[in-house]
Design a protein around this motif. Structure first.
Motif, mmCIF file in Angstrom:
data_model
loop_
_atom_site.group_PDB
_atom_site.id
_atom_site.type_symbol
_atom_site.label_atom_id
_atom_site.label_comp_id
_atom_site.label_asym_id
_atom_site.label_seq_id
_atom_site.Cartn_x
_atom_site.Cartn_y
_atom_site.Cartn_z
ATOM 1 N N GLY A 276 35.010 46.177 52.391
ATOM 2 C CA GLY A 276 33.710 45.644 51.988
ATOM 3 C C GLY A 276 33.794 44.767 50.751
ATOM 4 O O GLY A 276 33.091 45.003 49.762
ATOM 5 N N TRP A 277 34.631 43.715 50.815
ATOM 6 C CA TRP A 277 34.822 42.851 49.643
ATOM 7 C C TRP A 277 33.566 42.049 49.314
ATOM 8 O O TRP A 277 33.274 41.782 48.146
ATOM 9 C CB TRP A 277 36.007 41.905 49.880
ATOM 10 C CG TRP A 277 37.316 42.623 49.792
ATOM 11 C CD1 TRP A 277 38.042 43.148 50.817
ATOM 12 C CD2 TRP A 277 38.030 42.933 48.596
ATOM 13 N NE1 TRP A 277 39.173 43.764 50.350
ATOM 14 C CE2 TRP A 277 39.192 43.642 48.978
ATOM 15 C CE3 TRP A 277 37.814 42.689 47.238
ATOM 16 C CZ2 TRP A 277 40.131 44.093 48.059
ATOM 17 C CZ3 TRP A 277 38.743 43.141 46.327
ATOM 18 C CH2 TRP A 277 39.888 43.843 46.726
ATOM 19 N N PHE A 278 32.836 41.656 50.323
ATOM 20 C CA PHE A 278 31.605 40.895 50.068
ATOM 21 C C PHE A 278 30.624 41.747 49.269
ATOM 22 O O PHE A 278 29.972 41.265 48.335
ATOM 23 C CB PHE A 278 30.972 40.462 51.395
ATOM 24 C CG PHE A 278 29.673 39.733 51.221
ATOM 25 C CD1 PHE A 278 29.652 38.391 50.889
ATOM 26 C CD2 PHE A 278 28.457 40.404 51.381
ATOM 27 C CE1 PHE A 278 28.447 37.719 50.725
ATOM 28 C CE2 PHE A 278 27.256 39.736 51.214
ATOM 29 C CZ PHE A 278 27.253 38.389 50.883
ATOM 30 N N GLY A 279 30.519 43.038 49.619
ATOM 31 C CA GLY A 279 29.619 43.925 48.891
ATOM 32 C C GLY A 279 30.048 44.108 47.446
ATOM 33 O O GLY A 279 29.210 44.136 46.537
ATOM 34 N N LEU A 280 31.372 44.211 47.220
ATOM 35 C CA LEU A 280 31.862 44.359 45.853
ATOM 36 C C LEU A 280 31.543 43.122 45.015
ATOM 37 O O LEU A 280 31.053 43.230 43.881
ATOM 38 C CB LEU A 280 33.370 44.606 45.866
ATOM 39 C CG LEU A 280 34.048 44.606 44.497
ATOM 40 C CD1 LEU A 280 33.581 45.794 43.669
ATOM 41 C CD2 LEU A 280 35.565 44.619 44.632
#
Length: 560
Positions: free
Chosen positions: A512-516
């Motif tokens: 979940g890199w976009f969320g981070l």
């Protein structure tokens, strides 16, 4: 060397790639990486460290994910092959399995039986496959979860700059007032439920570390599930057997070691009649009759004391009940279900001994089709000897011998020898349903059919499962692991003061890199700190630009 000491003073196990404490690269390969592989935090895994002894080789073999996947694939293929022909428990009990599979399915059936597919789930090699999957799950988990837990527990707040520079999300900002900005950041981190640790003015914000254990919780659930499945092959843990019990008959309940007996007092069948035609009109017209209810009125007995082999059991009545579909008889851990029935099975057949010419009868006798007598004496020199009994007569073989393909009397036939004062040497007669043959020539006497007694038969399935709660527990734990790993992400954000007065910001998540990045953007909003960049995306953009430039140069050369 049994351990590696980092420049920070932390002693790491041999095989460690990144220092568990400060994150420094300990190998030349790790130092050349543009981005660190953070799957297991660079920790030392046994399978990648030792490869000398037999134990090491076995451990390394089962710690491979590819091996685990192949074991599962092979087990699935074997399970699919096991459905090509019926399993042993579903074939007729007329012939032994080795003979049945060969006669019915030919060479394929013979091979099927030889390889053990006829009793797949009890075969030694199938159980070995299941056990191997369990061993693979245990070793895979231990090989990864122990070093990962140690690395996460040992990690310091102040990570080395080289470690932070090789994180996917990284940025450095020159800030005049770092303390004020960090205070704003800590406030926002607490609002987002981050756990904050501070050291020498540096910050490590961490959240949802427990999600990293999701896959290993899955493994624990699967291991428990497999244990429950394998326990079904332990005697007494799982029973699923069907017994055919006739009216008036008493049989031992399977799996109770002859401690419990069940007696079928009466079988009752009720069909839908004309009153129900409004609802079942089409079905009744198509099928003819539809069962409304069928039940067995039974009595359960329990052995009151221990008996010696050969002695008749002393039984005490436990309960009396009616077994219907979906309404089983339950006692202890057992449940007895009504699964099928057979109407009007032959119990006995009556005959008369007659003179063919005078039609005089010299006596009547009854043959018990389940325990026939060998001889019937009528006095005055008249008697009959039962030379052969064929419960399910199907015809004659090449030598003229009668054939019976099963012990159930569905089509009984008899070979009688009739003795009389006129024929003291005896006459042979073959008698069956609508058959009265004289194989050795014309006889003076005959055996005539006089009547038949029938009774109904109930098919009762005895079920016992002490493994169900283990399997359910394994499934529940597995689902907890799925939710744990799928809906929460382990996120870490580092804020480190650099020696030149700037502030380093780095972030990592297991998914979940976009969320981070979106969350980090909200945390840094309203501060003087610049949003860090996604170095992996930046590399892709550079590669794309370089590829486009190369394509343009190639097109230019082609035009020239």
């Amino acid at each position: 060397m049994k351990e590696i000491k980092c420049e920070c003073g932390h002693v790491n196990p041999v095989g460690t790639v990144l220092c568990e404490s400060c994150g420094r690269a300990l190998t030349s390969k790790a130092k050349e990486e543009k981005l660190h592989d953070m799957r297991y935090e660079g920790s030392a895994r046994r399978s990648q460290t030792y490869n000398k002894s037999i134990i090491d080789k076995v451990w390394n073999f089962f710690s491979s994910v590819k091996v685990g996947v192949w074991l599962i694939v092979i087990t699935l293929i074997a399970s699919a092959v096991g459905t090509i022909f019926p399993q042993k428990q579903y074939i007729p009990s007329v012939l032994p399995p080795d003979q049945y599979y060969e006669e019915v399915y030919g060479f394929a059936g013979e091979l099927y039986y030889t390889l053990g597919f006829h009793d797949l789930y009890s075969s030694w090699w199938y159980l070995l496959l299941i056990a191997s999957i369990g061993v693979s799950l245990v070793i895979c988990s231990l090989d990864r979860v122990i070093p990962l837990h140690r690395a996460l527990k040992t990690q310091r707040v102040s990570r080395h700059e080289s470690f932070l520079k090789r994180q996917r999300v990284y940025g450095m900002t020159d800030v005049t007032n770092i303390d004020d900005n960090l205070e704003k950041i800590k406030k926002k981190l607490k609002e987002k439920k981050y756990k904050i640790r501070e050291e020498n003015g540096n910050i490590l914000a961490e959240r949802n570390r427990f999600s990293r254990w999701g896959p290993y919780v899955n493994h624990v659930g699967l291991i428990i599930f497999l244990i429950g499945g394998m326990l079904r092959f332990v005697p007494g843990m799982y029973i699923d057997e069907t017994i055919w019990i006739r009216e008036g008959e008493k049989k031992a309940v399977p799996g109770t070691k002859d401690e419990y007996y069940i007696e079928n007092k009466e079988f009752t069948l009720e069909n839908y009649d004309n009153k129900d035609k409004e609802v079942f009109q089409q079905s009744i017209e198509r099928v003819g009759t539809i069962a409304k209810n069928y039940q067995s009125d039974v009595v359960l007995y329990k052995e009151s004391g221990k008996t010696l082999p050969g002695e008749k059991a002393d039984l005490k009545m436990e309960k009396e009940d009616s077994i219907k579909v979906n309404h089983p008889l339950k006692f202890e851990n057992f449940a007895v279900y009504q699964t099928s029935y057979k109407l009007n099975e032959f119990k006995s057949m009556s005959f008369t001994f007659d003179n063919k010419e005078t039609e005089k009868t010299f006596g009547e006798f009854t043959v018990d089709l389940f325990d026939p007598k060998d001889k019937f004496d009528f006095g005055n020199g008249y008697s009959i000897e039962l030379m052969g009994y064929y419960p399910n007569f199907t015809g004659f073989d090449k030598n003229g011998e009668p054939i019976s393909d099963k012990p159930v009397p569905d089509n009984p036939a008899f070979l009688f020898k009739m003795f009389s004062p006129e024929k003291p040497e005896g006459e042979i007669s073959f008698v069956g349903i609508r058959k009265n043959l004289e194989p050795l020539g014309e006889n003076e006497f005959k055996v005539s059919f006089a009547g038949v007694e029938t009774r109904d038969v109930s098919a009762l399935t005895v079920h016992k499962d002490l493994t169900l709660w283990i399997i359910a527990l394994g499934g529940a734990i597995f689902m907890i692991g799925v939710v744990q790993g799928a809906y929460w992400h382990h996120r870490r954000i580092w804020f480190r003061r650099s020696g030149d007065g700037s502030l380093i910001v780095a972030g990592h998540t297991n998914k979940g890199w976009f969320g981070l990045k979106n969350e980090l953007k909200g945390i840094l909003e309203g501060t003087d700190i610049r949003m860090p960049e996604d170095q992996q995306e930046e590399q892709k953009e550079k590669q794309g630009v370089r590829r486009n430039k190369d394509d343009g140069d190639n097109n230019g050369r082609m035009e020239q």
